[in-house]
Design a protein around this motif. Structure first.
Motif, PDB file in Angstrom:
ATOM      1  N   ASP A   1       0.837  -1.210   0.000  1.00 25.89           N
ATOM      2  CA  ASP A   1       0.000   0.000   0.000  1.00 25.89           C
ATOM      3  C   ASP A   1       0.870   1.258   0.000  1.00 25.89           C
ATOM      4  OD1 ASP A   1      -2.279  -1.550   0.029  1.00 25.89           O
ATOM      5  OD2 ASP A   1      -2.628  -1.330   2.189  1.00 25.89           O
ATOM      6  N   ALA A   2       1.940   1.249   0.801  1.00 25.79           N
ATOM      7  CA  ALA A   2       2.823   2.419   0.869  1.00 25.79           C
ATOM      8  C   ALA A   2       3.527   2.648  -0.462  1.00 25.79           C
ATOM      9  CB  ALA A   2       3.846   2.230   1.988  1.00 25.79           C
ATOM     10  N   ALA A   3       3.986   1.574  -1.095  1.00 28.56           N
ATOM     11  CA  ALA A   3       4.657   1.712  -2.390  1.00 28.56           C
ATOM     12  C   ALA A   3       3.708   2.301  -3.425  1.00 28.56           C
ATOM     13  CB  ALA A   3       5.179   0.358  -2.855  1.00 28.56           C
ATOM     14  N   GLU A   4       2.463   1.846  -3.408  1.00 34.07           N
ATOM     15  CA  GLU A   4       1.473   2.368  -4.354  1.00 34.07           C
ATOM     16  C   GLU A   4       1.181   3.839  -4.078  1.00 34.07           C
ATOM     17  OE1 GLU A   4      -2.958   1.222  -6.129  1.00 34.07           O
ATOM     18  OE2 GLU A   4      -2.076   0.050  -4.504  1.00 34.07           O
ATOM     19  N   GLN A   5       1.095   4.201  -2.791  1.00 32.76           N
ATOM     20  CA  GLN A   5       0.840   5.594  -2.425  1.00 32.76           C
ATOM     21  C   GLN A   5       2.000   6.490  -2.856  1.00 32.76           C
ATOM     22  OE1 GLN A   5      -0.278   6.147   1.698  1.00 32.76           O
ATOM     23  NE2 GLN A   5      -0.029   8.369   1.609  1.00 32.76           N
ATOM     24  N   ALA A   6       3.222   6.004  -2.643  1.00 30.72           N
ATOM     25  CA  ALA A   6       4.403   6.789  -3.042  1.00 30.72           C
ATOM     26  C   ALA A   6       4.458   6.954  -4.552  1.00 30.72           C
ATOM     27  CB  ALA A   6       5.677   6.119  -2.531  1.00 30.72           C
ATOM     28  N   ALA A   7       4.120   5.893  -5.282  1.00 32.07           N
ATOM     29  CA  ALA A   7       4.099   5.977  -6.741  1.00 32.07           C
ATOM     30  C   ALA A   7       3.048   6.970  -7.213  1.00 32.07           C
ATOM     31  CB  ALA A   7       3.844   4.597  -7.342  1.00 32.07           C
ATOM     32  N   HIS A   8       1.916   6.988  -6.545  1.00 28.12           N
ATOM     33  CA  HIS A   8       0.858   7.943  -6.898  1.00 28.12           C
ATOM     34  C   HIS A   8       1.355   9.377  -6.733  1.00 28.12           C
ATOM     35  CE1 HIS A   8      -3.177   9.504  -7.484  1.00 28.12           C
ATOM     36  NE2 HIS A   8      -3.049  10.223  -6.373  1.00 28.12           N
ATOM     37  N   LEU A   9       2.139   9.622  -5.677  1.00 33.85           N
ATOM     38  CA  LEU A   9       2.720  10.952  -5.486  1.00 33.85           C
ATOM     39  C   LEU A   9       3.601  11.338  -6.674  1.00 33.85           C
ATOM     40  CD1 LEU A   9       3.909  11.119  -1.747  1.00 33.85           C
ATOM     41  CD2 LEU A   9       2.222  12.608  -2.840  1.00 33.85           C
ATOM     42  N   GLY A  10       4.238  10.325  -7.275  1.00 35.70           N
ATOM     43  CA  GLY A  10       5.149  10.587  -8.385  1.00 35.70           C
ATOM     44  C   GLY A  10       4.521  10.422  -9.751  1.00 35.70           C
TER      45      GLY A  10
END
Length: 264
Positions: A87-96
């Motif tokens: 979930d965190a990786a997906e959230q970080a990718a969304h930021l980018g």
């Protein structure tokens, strides 16, 4: 007649240390080195997901970054939890905007004891957080890391993993394992142009408070540091920016001690 029209100055080249247009996930970023790294990444232009087991601490760092004009979000993350890591990786990718360029495996814990008094739970917990967490978060982030040469995994090891530390067999074993993960993963991911490196920092943080608070241990430690002082977390953070940036695009599988010369 010759053309004497002045040539307009060319636009300055972007800094090789710029992280503009990139996104980062930093674990254990609610305080100490992790928080300093998150702030340094944001100053360099990255969008940063600040993660920590302490929800309020992570949110506070992200709020500070945004207040300073940067881009950041926060998330609760126990690095032993594979679902939370995804979930965190997906959230970080969304930021980018869909890609996650930089992963910093910084989360850690200590539980010191002399070997004959260390129980299996102390050993297993520290290894699970440092070594298992590095595996779990890196694997969760891998689908989001781009193949364009901007993908970075930056792990945190320690002098304890390079030369050993009395009373910290668990921590030393975990940090030595992180070195092995770094080198093996660097070879494996080179074909995708993703670099994997590690830093071995030494700074005045909560992780070293037990040493700095003990007069005898503090004196022994300082005696082993050629520069004769503890670093501040902010001094350490710039080395992470270097590894995350284009300036380190041809470096992989390396361990950089940032410890005042303790390991050389």
């Amino acid at each position: 007649m010759p053309d004497n029209t002045p040539t307009p100055p060319s636009a300055p080249s972007p800094s090789p240390f710029s992280l503009v247009g990139r996104s980062a996930l930093v674990t254990g970023a609610g305080n100490g080195i992790g928080a300093a790294v998150a702030r340094a990444f944001a100053r360099a232009g990255a969008a940063v997901l600040v993660t920590d087991v302490d929800k309020d601490a992570a949110a506070a760092v992200a709020t500070d970054i945004v207040a300073a004009g940067g881009r950041a979000g926060s998330a609760v993350l126990d690095v032993r939890d594979a679902a939370a890591a995804r979930d965190a990786a997906e959230q970080a990718a969304h930021l980018g905007g869909g890609a996650l360029n930089i992963v910093v495996n910084n989360a850690g814990a200590i539980s010191p004891a002399m070997f004959d008094k260390m129980d299996p739970g102390q050993f297993e917990k520290v290894v699970a957080i440092h070594l298992g967490g590095t595996f779990t978060v890196s694997q969760a982030a891998l689908p989001f890391l781009p193949d364009d040469g901007t993908g970075r995994i930056i792990n945190v090891t320690s002098a304890a993993g390079l030369v050993g530390t009395i009373g910290q067999v668990n921590y030393s074993a975990a940090k030595a394992g992180v070195v092995g993960v770094t080198k093996s993963l660097a070879r494996e991911l080179a074909r995708r142009r993703i670099t994997v490196n590690a830093l071995a920092p030494l700074a005045a943080t909560s992780m070293t408070a037990n040493i700095r608070g003990n007069e005898k241990l503090a004196a022994l430690t300082l005696a082993r540091i050629p520069l004769g002082r503890w670093a501040e977390a902010e001094e350490i953070a710039s080395s992470f920016v270097f590894f995350a940036s284009d300036a380190a695009s041809y470096i992989t599988g390396q361990v950089l001690p940032v410890d005042g010369g303790t390991v050389m």
